[in-house]
Design a protein around this motif. Structure first.
Motif, PDB file in Angstrom:
ATOM      1  N   VAL B 205       0.846  -1.202   0.000  1.00 31.53           N
ATOM      2  CA  VAL B 205       0.000   0.000   0.000  1.00 31.53           C
ATOM      3  C   VAL B 205       0.884   1.256   0.000  1.00 31.53           C
ATOM      4  O   VAL B 205       0.638   2.205  -0.734  1.00 31.53           O
ATOM      5  CB  VAL B 205      -0.935   0.013   1.239  1.00 31.53           C
ATOM      6  N   VAL B 206       1.935   1.239   0.827  1.00 27.96           N
ATOM      7  CA  VAL B 206       2.745   2.446   1.002  1.00 27.96           C
ATOM      8  C   VAL B 206       3.714   2.633  -0.161  1.00 27.96           C
ATOM      9  O   VAL B 206       3.855   3.730  -0.690  1.00 27.96           O
ATOM     10  CB  VAL B 206       3.533   2.365   2.344  1.00 27.96           C
ATOM     11  N   ASP B 207       4.377   1.547  -0.548  1.00 26.32           N
ATOM     12  CA  ASP B 207       5.490   1.659  -1.484  1.00 26.32           C
ATOM     13  C   ASP B 207       5.104   1.277  -2.917  1.00 26.32           C
ATOM     14  O   ASP B 207       5.775   1.674  -3.865  1.00 26.32           O
ATOM     15  CB  ASP B 207       6.612   0.741  -0.977  1.00 26.32           C
ATOM     16  N   GLY B 208       4.068   0.476  -3.037  1.00 29.09           N
ATOM     17  CA  GLY B 208       3.641   0.065  -4.381  1.00 29.09           C
ATOM     18  C   GLY B 208       4.363  -1.171  -4.887  1.00 29.09           C
ATOM     19  O   GLY B 208       4.129  -1.617  -6.006  1.00 29.09           O
ATOM     20  N   THR B 209       5.263  -1.728  -4.044  1.00 21.62           N
ATOM     21  CA  THR B 209       6.010  -2.913  -4.482  1.00 21.62           C
ATOM     22  C   THR B 209       5.451  -4.155  -3.803  1.00 21.62           C
ATOM     23  O   THR B 209       5.190  -4.143  -2.605  1.00 21.62           O
ATOM     24  CB  THR B 209       7.494  -2.772  -4.086  1.00 21.62           C
TER      25      THR B 209
END
Lengths: 454, 219
Positions: B205-209
Motif C-alpha cells: 500500500v505504502v510503497d507500491g512494491t
C-alpha cells in the motif's frame, strides 16, 4: 529628540501663513481698484500666497505622518503586550492630542475589560481541565470529523495509545473497536449506553453522546475490579455453601432419626424437635439453591443446547409438583404438541419449568388452575406458565428475579421458599440462551414466559 | 459518497477488524494460561463479528471497484484490503482454535502451559498490533521488520514441538494435554505468518512494491 510642542509649532506657522496671506490680499485689492500694482509688490504677493499654501500643506502632512506613526506605535505596543501577558501596558503619551488621548483611554479600558474576562475564562478552563483530568471515568472528545480533540489521563491509562491521540481517529490511537463504533454512532446523532468492551487487560463500559458542535463525547468506566469482585463473590458463596452443607447434613440426619423415634421423647420436646427438623430442611434447600446459582454463574453460556422434544421435559417438570398440587386440589394442564422441538438444555428447561410451576402452586389458592402452554413463533418458541392466583403488582416486576427479593416477606417465609427460585430461573434461562419475562396484575394471576430463540 | 470518503470509511472499518483480531489473540492466549473457559468462550463469540466484517469489507471493496472511478493508488489500497481481511479472518479462526485447545487443559491436572507459551502469544499479538501501527503511520520500513520477528516465533514453535515430543515419550498418559499444547504453539506460529502477510500488504500500500515471497528490498 523631543518633538516641538504642538502649540508652538501652530503659533509659528500661523504667523508665517498670516503674513503671506496679508501680502497677497493687498495685491488683489490694488489690482481690483485699477490703481495699478507696482511690480515688486505683485512679486511679493505671489510669493506670499505660495508660501501660505506650501506651509499649510507641509503642516497637514506633518500632522498626518505623526498621527500615523503614533497609531503604528500604539498597535506595536498592544501586539507586544498581547503576546506577553494580560497586564495593562502603558499606552498613554504626554504629547498626544486630545482626540488621540481619548482614543488611547478607550483602548485601555477595553483592554482592562477583556483581560478580566480572559483571566476569568482561563481560571474556569483550569478548573474544568483539572476536573476532567481527575475524573475516575475515561473521557474522550472528538470533533465533527471524528478526530480526537481531547483525551484525559484516565482514558489514556485504560487503553494502549499507539500514537499521539489528538488529531487522529479513535481507532488509530486507542485500538478498541467499540470506541470507534460508539463515536461513529454519536457523530450520526445516536447516543450509546453501557457498551461493554475489552481493552486488554481491562474490561470497560462505554457511554457516548453527540455534542452540540457536531463532535462526540465518550466516557469509559473501568469494570475490571467490579468483575473480579463479582467472581470472588460467586466463588465465596459456592465455597461457604459447600462447607456449611457438611455439618448441616449431620444435624439433618440426627434430627430425622429423632423424628422417627419421637414417641420415645417427652411430649414437650416434640414441637422443639419439629422446629429443628423444619429449619434444618430449609437451610439445606437454601444451600442447595445457592450452590445451584453459583454453578450456573460460573458456567454462564456453557450449557449444551440441542434440539429436543419439549413435551416429555415439560410433563416431567409438572410431575415434580404433582404432590403439592394434589395437596392443594389444584389442576394442571399441559398444552404442547407431541412433535414440537426446540433447541434447549433439557436439565435447565426442567429446572426452570418445575420452579415456575412450584411457585404457581404456592401462590394460587386451593382449587386453582395452572397451565403450561407452548407457542411456536417465527423467531422463538415461547413456554408460558399461567396461573389464576394472587398475581404480582407491576411495581415488583423489575426486581422479582433478584436473589432473596420477596413481594410479601411474611407469606414467603410461611411457604418455606428459599427466595432463590426465580433467581435460579433467570440465570438458568440466560445460561441456555433464553430469557424470561413476566406478565401479571395483582389479583389477576401471573404468566411467566420463557422465550427460547429458534 | 465519493471514492475518497468511502475509502476513508473502509480504512476505519479495516482497523476495527484488525483490533478485534488482535484482541482475540490476546484473550485466547490468556484463556489458556489462566485456564479460563469463560474467556475462551468469549473469544469464540467474537469470531462471528470478525467473520461478518470480512464479508462486509469485501462487499465494500467490490462496490468501489465496480464503480471504476478510482485512481491507481486507490486501486492498490482496495485490492490490498481484500487480501488483508482474509488474513485477519484467519487470525480470528486461529485464535478460536487456541481457545478450544485451551478447554482441553481446563479439565483435570497434568502438564500445564509453560511461560514460553505466554511469551510466544505476546510476540504474535504484538506483531498483529505493530502491523496495524505501520499501516496507520504508513511506515513501510516498520512493516518489513516484522519478517525478522517472525523468525523468533518460528524458533519458539520448534522448541515447543520438541518439548511436546519429550512429554509424550516421558508421560504417555499426558498425551492429550501435550498434543493440545503443541497445537496451540502451532496455531500461534500461523498467526505470526498472517501478521507478516499483513505487513507485506502494508508495504504494498505504502510503497507500491509487491514483496511477497521475495527478500526484503533495501528501503
Amino acid at each position: 529628540m523631543k518633538p516641538l510642542p504642538t502649540v508652538q509649532v501652530v503659533a509659528g506657522l500661523s504667523s508665517i501663513l498670516g503674513g503671506g496671506a496679508t501680502l497677497a490680499a493687498v495685491c488683489l485689492a490694488l489690482w481690483l481698484t485699477g490703481d495699478g500694482v507696482p511690480r515688486g509688490i505683485v512679486g511679493a504677493g505671489v510669493f506670499g500666497a505660495g508660501l501660505s499654501v506650501g506651509a499649510a500643506l507641509a503642516l497637514a502632512g506633518r500632522f498626518a505622518r505623526r498621527g500615523e506613526q503614533r497609531l503604528d506605535s500604539l498597535a506595536a505596543d498592544i501586539e507586544r503586550h498581547k503576546a506577553d501577558n494580560l497586564e495593562l501596558p502603558v499606552l498613554v503619551d504626554g504629547s498626544d492630542s486630545v482626540a488621540m488621548t481619548r482614543l488611547v483611554r478607550s483602548v485601555e479600558s477595553l483592554w482592562t475589560a477583556a483581560a478580566e474576562q480572559i483571566s476569568d475564562l482561563r481560571s474556569r478552563g483550569e478548573v474544568l481541565q483539572s476536573l476532567l483530568e481527575s475524573s475516575p471515568s475515561g473521557i474522550l472528545v472528538t470533533g465533527p470529523a471524528g478526530k480526537i480533540r481531547y483525551l484525559n489521563a484516565t482514558f489514556e491509562a485504560l487503553v494502549r495509545l499507539r500514537v499521539d491521540p489528538v488529531g487522529h481517529l479513535p481507532i488509530e490511537a486507542v485500538r478498541v473497536a467499540e470506541v470507534q463504533t460508539v463515536v461513529d454512532r454519536a457523530l450520526a446523532g445516536q447516543p450509546s449506553t453501557d457498551v461493554p468492551c475489552v481493552a486488554d487487560p481491562y474490561e470497560l463500559l462505554l457511554q457516548a453522546a453527540p455534542l452540540a458542535d457536531g463532535g462526540a463525547l465518550v466516557l469509559a468506566q473501568d469494570m475490571t475490579r467490579f468483575r473480579l469482585a463479582e467472581r470472588a463473590r460467586t466463588d465465596f458463596v459456592a465455597n461457604v455453601s459447600h462447607e456449611l452443607r457438611t455439618p448441616l447434613t449431620a444435624i439433618l440426619g440426627f434430627a430425622e432419626t429423632l423424628v422417627e423415634d419421637r414417641d420415645r421423647l417427652p411430649a414437650d420436646a416434640h414441637p422443639l424437635l419439629d422446629r429443628i427438623y423444619r429449619n434444618a430442611r430449609r437451610l439445606r434447600d437454601l444451600f442447595e439453591d445457592l450452590l445451584t446459582l453459583s454453578r450456573i454463574e460460573a458456567r454462564r453460556g456453557e450449557l449444551p443446547i440441542v434440539p429436543q422434544q419439549l413435551r416429555p421435559i415439560l410433563a416431567e417438570a409438572l410431575a415434580s409438583a404433582a404432590d403439592l398440587a394434589h395437596e392443594r386440589r389444584q389442576s394442571f394442564e399441559l398444552r404442547c404438541k407431541r412433535s414440537l422441538m426446540a433447541p434447549v438444555n433439557p436439565e435447565a428447561l426442567s429446572t426452570i419449568v418445575s420452579n415456575l410451576v412450584m411457585n404457581a402452586c404456592h401462590y394460587t389458592p386451593e382449587g386453582g388452575a395452572i397451565t403450561v402452554s407452548v407457542a411456536q413463533m417465527d423467531t422463538e418458541v415461547r413456554i408460558d406458565v399461567v396461573d389464576d392466583g394472587i398475581g404480582i403488582d407491576p411495581t415488583h416486576h423489575q426486581r422479582i428475579f433478584e436473589r432473596f427479593y420477596r413481594v410479601d416477606e411474611g407469606r414467603s417465609r410461611r411457604k418455606g421458599g428459599t427466595g432463590l427460585g426465580l433467581a435460579i430461573v433467570k440465570h438458568m434461562a440466560m445460561a441456555s440462551g433464553a430469557r424470561i419475562t413476566l406478565t401479571s396484575t395483582h389479583g389477576m394471576g401471573s404468566t411467566f414466559s420463557l422465550h427460547i430463540p429458534r | 459518497m465519493t471514492d475518497v470518503q468511502e475509502i476513508a470509511q473502509l480504512r476505519t472499518a479495516l482497523l476495527q477488524m484488525w483490533v478485534r483480531a488482535e484482541n482475540m489473540v490476546r484473550q485466547a492466549v490468556r484463556s489458556v494460561m489462566e485456564r479460563d473457559a469463560q474467556m475462551g468462550r468469549a473469544v469464540i463469540a467474537m469470531d462471528e463479528d470478525v467473520d461478518s466484517m470480512e464479508v462486509e469489507l469485501d462487499r465494500r471493496c467490490l462496490s468501489i471497484l465496480a464503480r471504476g472511478t478510482h485512481d491507481a493508488e486507490q486501486l492498490r489500497f482496495v485490492t490490498a484490503v481484500m487480501k488483508m481481511v482474509t488474513d485477519l479472518e484467519r487470525i480470528g479462526d486461529l485464535a478460536v482454535n487456541v481457545s478450544e485447545r485451551g478447554f482441553d487443559l481446563v479439565i483435570g491436572r497434568g502438564v500445564e502451559p509453560s511461560p514460553d507459551l505466554a511469551i510466544m502469544g505476546d510476540l504474535v499479538a504484538d506483531m498483529v498490533r505493530d502491523a496495524a501501527d505501520a499501516f496507520v503511520a504508513r511506515d513501510a520500513v516498520a512493516a518489513l521488520e516484522l519478517r525478522e520477528r517472525d523468525k523468533d516465533v518460528d524458533a519458539m514453535n520448534r522448541a515447543a514441538f520438541a518439548q511436546g515430543l519429550a512429554i509424550l515419550s516421558a508421560h504417555p498418559d499426558q498425551a492429550d494435554r501435550a498434543l493440545s499444547l503443541t497445537n496451540i504453539s502451532k496455531h500461534l506460529e500461523r498467526i505470526g505468518d498472517h501478521a507478516v502477510s499483513l505487513a507485506e500488504m502494508v508495504f504494498f500500500v505504502v510503497d507500491g512494491t509487491d514483496v511477497r515471497h521475495r527478500p526484503s528490498p533495501v528501503v
